[in-house]
Design a protein around this motif. Structure first.
Motif, PDB file in Angstrom:
ATOM      1  N   ILE A  12      -9.934  -1.423   8.362  1.00 47.85           N
ATOM      2  CA  ILE A  12     -10.493  -0.794   7.167  1.00 47.85           C
ATOM      3  C   ILE A  12     -11.598  -1.663   6.565  1.00 47.85           C
ATOM      4  O   ILE A  12     -12.664  -1.171   6.178  1.00 47.85           O
ATOM      5  CB  ILE A  12      -9.387  -0.545   6.119  1.00 47.85           C
ATOM      6  CG1 ILE A  12      -8.407   0.514   6.634  1.00 47.85           C
ATOM      7  CG2 ILE A  12      -9.993  -0.096   4.787  1.00 47.85           C
ATOM      8  CD1 ILE A  12      -7.141   0.616   5.818  1.00 47.85           C
ATOM      9  N   ILE A  70     -15.463  -0.548   5.953  1.00 47.43           N
ATOM     10  CA  ILE A  70     -16.108  -0.619   4.638  1.00 47.43           C
ATOM     11  C   ILE A  70     -17.409  -1.421   4.722  1.00 47.43           C
ATOM     12  O   ILE A  70     -18.452  -0.999   4.225  1.00 47.43           O
ATOM     13  CB  ILE A  70     -15.160  -1.256   3.599  1.00 47.43           C
ATOM     14  CG1 ILE A  70     -13.996  -0.301   3.301  1.00 47.43           C
ATOM     15  CG2 ILE A  70     -15.919  -1.590   2.310  1.00 47.43           C
ATOM     16  CD1 ILE A  70     -12.921  -0.911   2.419  1.00 47.43           C
ATOM     17  N   LEU A 106     -11.385  -0.977  -2.975  1.00 47.64           N
ATOM     18  CA  LEU A 106     -11.423   0.115  -1.993  1.00 47.64           C
ATOM     19  C   LEU A 106     -10.530  -0.202  -0.804  1.00 47.64           C
ATOM     20  O   LEU A 106      -9.802   0.672  -0.306  1.00 47.64           O
ATOM     21  CB  LEU A 106     -12.860   0.352  -1.533  1.00 47.64           C
ATOM     22  CG  LEU A 106     -13.058   1.435  -0.461  1.00 47.64           C
ATOM     23  CD1 LEU A 106     -12.448   2.761  -0.905  1.00 47.64           C
ATOM     24  CD2 LEU A 106     -14.538   1.590  -0.121  1.00 47.64           C
ATOM     25  N   THR A 157      -7.222   2.136   0.033  1.00 49.21           N
ATOM     26  CA  THR A 157      -7.138   2.786   1.346  1.00 49.21           C
ATOM     27  C   THR A 157      -5.935   2.285   2.127  1.00 49.21           C
ATOM     28  O   THR A 157      -5.186   3.070   2.725  1.00 49.21           O
ATOM     29  CB  THR A 157      -8.425   2.541   2.152  1.00 49.21           C
ATOM     30  OG1 THR A 157      -9.563   2.908   1.387  1.00 49.21           O
ATOM     31  CG2 THR A 157      -8.408   3.350   3.438  1.00 49.21           C
ATOM     32  N   ASN A 210      -2.661   3.807   1.376  1.00 40.13           N
ATOM     33  CA  ASN A 210      -2.520   5.248   1.589  1.00 40.13           C
ATOM     34  C   ASN A 210      -2.711   5.691   3.032  1.00 40.13           C
ATOM     35  O   ASN A 210      -2.755   6.890   3.309  1.00 40.13           O
ATOM     36  CB  ASN A 210      -3.505   6.001   0.692  1.00 40.13           C
ATOM     37  CG  ASN A 210      -3.096   5.986  -0.768  1.00 40.13           C
ATOM     38  OD1 ASN A 210      -2.261   6.773  -1.198  1.00 40.13           O
ATOM     39  ND2 ASN A 210      -3.682   5.069  -1.539  1.00 40.13           N
ATOM     40  N   VAL A 211      -2.831   4.752   3.942  1.00 42.88           N
ATOM     41  CA  VAL A 211      -2.916   5.096   5.367  1.00 42.88           C
ATOM     42  C   VAL A 211      -1.749   4.457   6.113  1.00 42.88           C
ATOM     43  O   VAL A 211      -1.168   3.466   5.659  1.00 42.88           O
ATOM     44  CB  VAL A 211      -4.256   4.637   5.991  1.00 42.88           C
ATOM     45  CG1 VAL A 211      -5.433   5.315   5.302  1.00 42.88           C
ATOM     46  CG2 VAL A 211      -4.397   3.124   5.946  1.00 42.88           C
ATOM     47  N   LEU A 215     -10.337   8.215   9.649  1.00 42.66           N
ATOM     48  CA  LEU A 215     -10.217   7.005   8.836  1.00 42.66           C
ATOM     49  C   LEU A 215     -11.406   6.864   7.892  1.00 42.66           C
ATOM     50  O   LEU A 215     -11.238   6.548   6.707  1.00 42.66           O
ATOM     51  CB  LEU A 215     -10.109   5.771   9.729  1.00 42.66           C
ATOM     52  CG  LEU A 215     -10.043   4.429   8.996  1.00 42.66           C
ATOM     53  CD1 LEU A 215      -8.832   4.389   8.066  1.00 42.66           C
ATOM     54  CD2 LEU A 215      -9.983   3.269   9.990  1.00 42.66           C
ATOM     55  N   ASP A 262     -11.030   9.130   4.999  1.00 44.11           N
ATOM     56  CA  ASP A 262     -10.093   8.593   4.004  1.00 44.11           C
ATOM     57  C   ASP A 262     -10.781   7.548   3.131  1.00 44.11           C
ATOM     58  O   ASP A 262     -10.643   7.557   1.891  1.00 44.11           O
ATOM     59  CB  ASP A 262      -8.885   7.964   4.696  1.00 44.11           C
ATOM     60  CG  ASP A 262      -7.944   8.999   5.288  1.00 44.11           C
ATOM     61  OD1 ASP A 262      -7.929  10.137   4.783  1.00 44.11           O
ATOM     62  OD2 ASP A 262      -7.227   8.657   6.241  1.00 44.11           O
ATOM     63  N   ILE A 263     -11.504   6.643   3.771  1.00 43.63           N
ATOM     64  CA  ILE A 263     -12.197   5.593   3.025  1.00 43.63           C
ATOM     65  C   ILE A 263     -13.203   6.204   2.057  1.00 43.63           C
ATOM     66  O   ILE A 263     -13.318   5.786   0.895  1.00 43.63           O
ATOM     67  CB  ILE A 263     -12.907   4.623   3.997  1.00 43.63           C
ATOM     68  CG1 ILE A 263     -11.866   3.859   4.832  1.00 43.63           C
ATOM     69  CG2 ILE A 263     -13.796   3.644   3.232  1.00 43.63           C
ATOM     70  CD1 ILE A 263     -12.473   3.017   5.937  1.00 43.63           C
ATOM     71  N   THR A 264     -13.935   7.217   2.521  1.00 38.16           N
ATOM     72  CA  THR A 264     -14.943   7.876   1.681  1.00 38.16           C
ATOM     73  C   THR A 264     -14.289   8.555   0.474  1.00 38.16           C
ATOM     74  O   THR A 264     -14.812   8.491  -0.648  1.00 38.16           O
ATOM     75  CB  THR A 264     -15.723   8.914   2.499  1.00 38.16           C
ATOM     76  OG1 THR A 264     -16.344   8.264   3.622  1.00 38.16           O
ATOM     77  CG2 THR A 264     -16.805   9.576   1.655  1.00 38.16           C
ATOM     78  N   ARG A 265     -13.131   9.177   0.693  1.00 36.92           N
ATOM     79  CA  ARG A 265     -12.422   9.847  -0.393  1.00 36.92           C
ATOM     80  C   ARG A 265     -11.984   8.844  -1.463  1.00 36.92           C
ATOM     81  O   ARG A 265     -12.150   9.076  -2.666  1.00 36.92           O
ATOM     82  CB  ARG A 265     -11.208  10.599   0.157  1.00 36.92           C
ATOM     83  CG  ARG A 265     -10.424  11.362  -0.911  1.00 36.92           C
ATOM     84  CD  ARG A 265      -9.447  12.349  -0.316  1.00 36.92           C
ATOM     85  NE  ARG A 265      -8.413  11.709   0.483  1.00 36.92           N
ATOM     86  CZ  ARG A 265      -8.371  11.724   1.814  1.00 36.92           C
ATOM     87  NH1 ARG A 265      -9.321  12.348   2.506  1.00 36.92           N
ATOM     88  NH2 ARG A 265      -7.392  11.129   2.469  1.00 36.92           N
ATOM     89  N   TYR A 266     -11.450   7.711  -1.027  1.00 41.46           N
ATOM     90  CA  TYR A 266     -11.007   6.699  -1.991  1.00 41.46           C
ATOM     91  C   TYR A 266     -12.192   5.965  -2.622  1.00 41.46           C
ATOM     92  O   TYR A 266     -12.086   5.447  -3.747  1.00 41.46           O
ATOM     93  CB  TYR A 266     -10.053   5.723  -1.312  1.00 41.46           C
ATOM     94  CG  TYR A 266      -8.808   6.399  -0.782  1.00 41.46           C
ATOM     95  CD1 TYR A 266      -8.033   7.199  -1.624  1.00 41.46           C
ATOM     96  CD2 TYR A 266      -8.432   6.276   0.543  1.00 41.46           C
ATOM     97  CE1 TYR A 266      -6.909   7.848  -1.149  1.00 41.46           C
ATOM     98  CE2 TYR A 266      -7.303   6.918   1.027  1.00 41.46           C
ATOM     99  CZ  TYR A 266      -6.545   7.713   0.181  1.00 41.46           C
ATOM    100  OH  TYR A 266      -5.429   8.366   0.659  1.00 41.46           O
TER     101      TYR A 266
END
Length: 224
Positions: free
Chosen positions: A147, A151, A170, A174, A177-178, A206, A209-213
């Protein structure tokens, strides 16, 4: 050592040798090659290229201190900061009187030291100890490193402040939540192969997910 069921043969542990001194490299290769699969390199850059492109598990790196110093410990830093092979043991080869550089090597991730001149029995014992150390590294959730790498590689498009605090927030959000992925050396080879051949869908998922958070962090920055 491993066992290749497809071929029905025992596989030797792979050792990487990086040394500008051809005589020392030849000595090491001669008495280690019978028990291990040895791959030799003349520079740290060559070894880094190999590591970046291999899908095979490496058990040990043997690195000459002079070579490490000449490129500001590039190989040591590259190994220790990489999310796949960061736990590979590194054995340094040095001469008497290099205490200052030895200290720097340890700070950058070297595990042990072998002093010249090289004696076969001592070196064999030290190599065996290093491989045992590598086999007993602590279990690690590799997702933290994956992750963080994602990032850093995509920071310009995530629309968050690039400061260390926002990056850390971030990463933490992430990571919480993964699904974790734990690795150890017994499973390391299969993990490396699986990761190198991970589906495009997994990588996209993945990053999504990172973009959402990142939207949450961007709207609620905690930096001063």
């Amino acid at each position: 050592m491993g066992f290749d069921k497809r071929e029905g043969v025992t596989l030797k542990n792979k050792i990487l040798l990086i040394n500008n001194d051809e005589q020392v490299q030849e000595i090491l290769f001669d008495f280690l090659d019978m028990d291990y699969e040895c791959v030799t390199f003349k520079s740290s850059a060559e070894c880094m290229t190999f590591l970046e492109n291999t899908i095979e598990q490496v058990e040990l790196v043997i690195l000459d201190l002079n070579e490490a110093v000449s490129n500001d410990f590039m190989l040591l830093k590259g190994i220790r900061n990489h999310y796949l092979y960061g736990e590979i043991p590194v054995l340094m080869i040095a001469e008497w009187g290099q205490l200052e550089n030895v200290a720097l090597a340890v700070e950058n991730g070297a595990d042990d030291l072998l002093i010249k001149p090289i004696y076969a029995e001592i070196a064999k014992r030290r190599v065996k100890n290093m491989i045992n150390i590598g086999a007993n590294r602590k279990i690690h959730n590799i997702m933290e490193d994956i992750i963080e790498s994602e990032i850093n590689n995509n920071i310009d498009t995530l629309n968050i402040c690039p400061c260390p605090k926002c990056r850390k927030d971030l990463l933490t959000l992430t990571l919480n939540n993964v699904k974790p992925r734990y690795i150890d050396t017994e499973k390391g080879q299969s993990f490396v192969i699986a990761t190198r051949h991970a589906s495009v869908e997994d990588s996209i998922s993945l990053l999504a997910d990172i973009t959402r958070y990142a939207l949450i962090i961007g709207e609620n920055p905690r930096h001063e």
